[in-house]
Design a protein around this motif. Structure first.
Motif, PDB file in Angstrom:
ATOM      1  N   ASN A 197      -8.132   3.130   3.779  1.00  0.00           N
ATOM      2  CA  ASN A 197      -7.090   2.309   3.184  1.00  0.00           C
ATOM      3  C   ASN A 197      -5.803   3.122   3.103  1.00  0.00           C
ATOM      4  O   ASN A 197      -5.795   4.241   2.575  1.00  0.00           O
ATOM      5  CB  ASN A 197      -7.508   1.849   1.789  1.00  0.00           C
ATOM      6  CG  ASN A 197      -6.576   0.799   1.226  1.00  0.00           C
ATOM      7  OD1 ASN A 197      -5.435   1.076   0.910  1.00  0.00           O
ATOM      8  ND2 ASN A 197      -7.069  -0.425   1.086  1.00  0.00           N
ATOM      9  N   SER A 244     -12.094  -4.237  -1.544  1.00  0.00           N
ATOM     10  CA  SER A 244     -11.367  -5.441  -1.157  1.00  0.00           C
ATOM     11  C   SER A 244     -12.333  -6.602  -0.975  1.00  0.00           C
ATOM     12  O   SER A 244     -13.547  -6.423  -0.856  1.00  0.00           O
ATOM     13  CB  SER A 244     -10.570  -5.212   0.132  1.00  0.00           C
ATOM     14  OG  SER A 244     -11.444  -4.922   1.213  1.00  0.00           O
ATOM     15  N   THR A 271     -13.867   7.487   2.197  1.00  0.00           N
ATOM     16  CA  THR A 271     -14.229   6.096   2.437  1.00  0.00           C
ATOM     17  C   THR A 271     -15.737   5.992   2.600  1.00  0.00           C
ATOM     18  O   THR A 271     -16.328   6.715   3.398  1.00  0.00           O
ATOM     19  CB  THR A 271     -13.502   5.552   3.681  1.00  0.00           C
ATOM     20  OG1 THR A 271     -12.092   5.536   3.426  1.00  0.00           O
ATOM     21  CG2 THR A 271     -13.962   4.138   4.010  1.00  0.00           C
ATOM     22  N   GLN A 277       0.801  -1.215   0.000  1.00  0.00           N
ATOM     23  CA  GLN A 277       0.000   0.000   0.000  1.00  0.00           C
ATOM     24  C   GLN A 277       0.838   1.271   0.000  1.00  0.00           C
ATOM     25  O   GLN A 277       0.364   2.327  -0.434  1.00  0.00           O
ATOM     26  CB  GLN A 277      -0.949  -0.016   1.203  1.00  0.00           C
ATOM     27  CG  GLN A 277      -2.046  -1.069   1.067  1.00  0.00           C
ATOM     28  CD  GLN A 277      -2.855  -1.253   2.331  1.00  0.00           C
ATOM     29  OE1 GLN A 277      -2.557  -0.662   3.373  1.00  0.00           O
ATOM     30  NE2 GLN A 277      -3.885  -2.069   2.260  1.00  0.00           N
ATOM     31  N   ASP A 286     -15.325   0.646   1.680  1.00  0.00           N
ATOM     32  CA  ASP A 286     -14.952  -0.209   2.806  1.00  0.00           C
ATOM     33  C   ASP A 286     -15.512   0.417   4.068  1.00  0.00           C
ATOM     34  O   ASP A 286     -16.111   1.500   4.019  1.00  0.00           O
ATOM     35  CB  ASP A 286     -13.423  -0.335   2.883  1.00  0.00           C
ATOM     36  CG  ASP A 286     -12.959  -1.627   3.546  1.00  0.00           C
ATOM     37  OD1 ASP A 286     -13.734  -2.202   4.342  1.00  0.00           O
ATOM     38  OD2 ASP A 286     -11.826  -2.055   3.269  1.00  0.00           O
ATOM     39  N   ASN A 304     -12.822   4.968  -1.661  1.00  0.00           N
ATOM     40  CA  ASN A 304     -12.562   3.653  -1.087  1.00  0.00           C
ATOM     41  C   ASN A 304     -13.870   3.077  -0.563  1.00  0.00           C
ATOM     42  O   ASN A 304     -14.512   3.661   0.310  1.00  0.00           O
ATOM     43  CB  ASN A 304     -11.546   3.786   0.059  1.00  0.00           C
ATOM     44  CG  ASN A 304     -11.331   2.497   0.814  1.00  0.00           C
ATOM     45  OD1 ASN A 304     -11.222   1.428   0.219  1.00  0.00           O
ATOM     46  ND2 ASN A 304     -11.263   2.583   2.144  1.00  0.00           N
TER      47      ASN A 304
END
Length: 388
Positions: free
Chosen positions: A163, A258, A175, A125, A159, A157
């Motif tokens: 991240n 992910s 996010t 990352q 999630d 992102n």
């Protein structure tokens, strides 16, 4: 409270209506990012995906000798070519590859590999060396240089937590867990001067970024609809959201999501079959939607994991290993299989030796798709030839 923790609290829409005090509404909508047609979409396979049972060296006798309990039957392998083929759960990825829209990059890793999930993810990352510690992510550093001041939705992102890849000096990413579960703020804008307190100004800036980002996401969603049936899985839903934002002209440069469950120490045959099936179905819906919208050439999908698994099985599964394949879909890639087939006769303490450093793949994406010099974010400008 440090910046990362604050972003976890304020940058993630887990439900309800976003409520902010009036002084945080002073950040008007600005489109500061340098807009281009191309964007990158990343799927991170958390847990360490078994590359040898994903893209399988079915024609190598050592594969069956070293994996007597979990080796896949040669007759079940699909998309076979030059001794390699896909896990049967990846039937649609095999079709995408045969259509010329999927490139497989074999034996990707890095020197002095680390077998800790957390540390190896951190290395990927941040695009750091295995002995190097970097606080900002490689995509966050890229967005810092691509945006004028800050742009809340330059990176998105999907999630429940932030991240590290997208962490930069400026809040250029947001996010999101479920875009349906928050509303646009009122359009009334108050004029607020920054204070002499840097910490307070920083809090205002972050919260204003979240508020502005929510508006931009809602606007993009209002301009798009889903035209393909997606699987009812978390990954399927996330890719559906990403497709809608791309179609709605959000103009983000980076999207990230992910899929977990790849730490297959036990019961690997069943778990891996299920995970790869979910991955296959979600990706094929996303791919089909982009093709239908004539956007596939503008979107490059990258699938990777923090490491592969050991070559020899442990009886019911596999333990943490090193090198594994990466997959590139779309973006006018050339649909090749790059790199040599895994060398199962020349191992490093039971693990595959990496042939291609993952940072060369990053350099290729930045140079070829983003028209950006990777040296500017401390990634060697040594791109791979032949992906695009």
């Amino acid at each position: 409270m440090n910046r990362r923790n604050f972003l976890t609290l304020t940058g993630t829409f887990t439900g309800g209506t976003l409520l902010l005090p009036n002084f945080l509404h002073a950040f008007g909508s600005q489109r500061n990012i340098i807009i281009g047609e191309q964007c990158l979409v990343f799927i991170q396979l958390n847990g360490g995906n078994d590359g040898l049972n994903t893209f399988v060296p079915f024609d190598n006798p050592l594969y069956y000798e070293l994996r007597p309990k979990i080796a896949l039957d040669k007759n079940d392998i699909i998309g076979r070519n030059n001794g390699m083929g896909f896990h049967p759960a990846l039937k649609d990825l095999a079709t995408i590859q045969q259509s010329g829209d999927l490139t497989v990059i074999q034996n990707v890793g890095y020197p002095e590999p680390n077998r800790s999930h957390f540390r190896s993810q951190e290395i990927w990352q941040t695009a750091s060396g295995s002995k190097e510690y970097v606080s900002n992510g490689w995509l966050g550093r890229y967005l810092d240089l691509q945006c004028n001041e800050h742009e809340p939705t330059a990176g998105v992102n999907f999630d429940s937590i932030d991240n590290l890849s997208l962490k930069g000096n400026e809040p250029n990413s947001i996010t999101v867990k479920d875009p349906n579960r928050f509303k646009m703020r009122n359009n009334t804008e108050d004029t607020v001067k920054l204070s002499d307190n840097p910490q307070l100004d920083f809090v205002r800036k972050i919260a204003g970024s979240v508020s502005e980002g929510s508006d931009e996401i809602q606007k993009a969603l209002s301009k798009s609809v889903t035209e393909i049936t997606y699987p009812k899985t978390a990954l399927g839903k996330n890719l559906e959201w990403i497709a809608r934002l791309i179609k709605g002209n959000l103009n983000s440069k980076v999207y990230y999501t992910s899929q977990g469950g790849y730490d297959t120490h036990d019961n690997q045959i069943n778990i891996h079959q299920r995970n790869l099936g979910e991955l296959n179905d979600a990706i094929f819906s996303f791919y089909s939607e982009l093709r239908k919208a004539n956007l596939l050439q503008n979107v490059t999908l990258v699938i990777f994991s923090e490491f592969g698994r050991r070559v020899r099985d442990n009886g019911n599964g596999t333990d943490h290993g090193t090198a594994a394949p990466m997959f590139i879909i779309g973006g006018s890639n050339k649909g090749k299989v790059m790199g040599k087939n895994p060398n199962l006769a020349d191992l490093d303490n039971g693990d595959l030796k990496h042939e291609i450093d993952f940072r060369r793949v990053y350099a290729t994406l930045l140079r070829n798709k983003m028209d950006f010099d990777p040296n500017r974010i401390a990634i060697p400008n040594n791109p791979l030839i032949g992906i695009f």
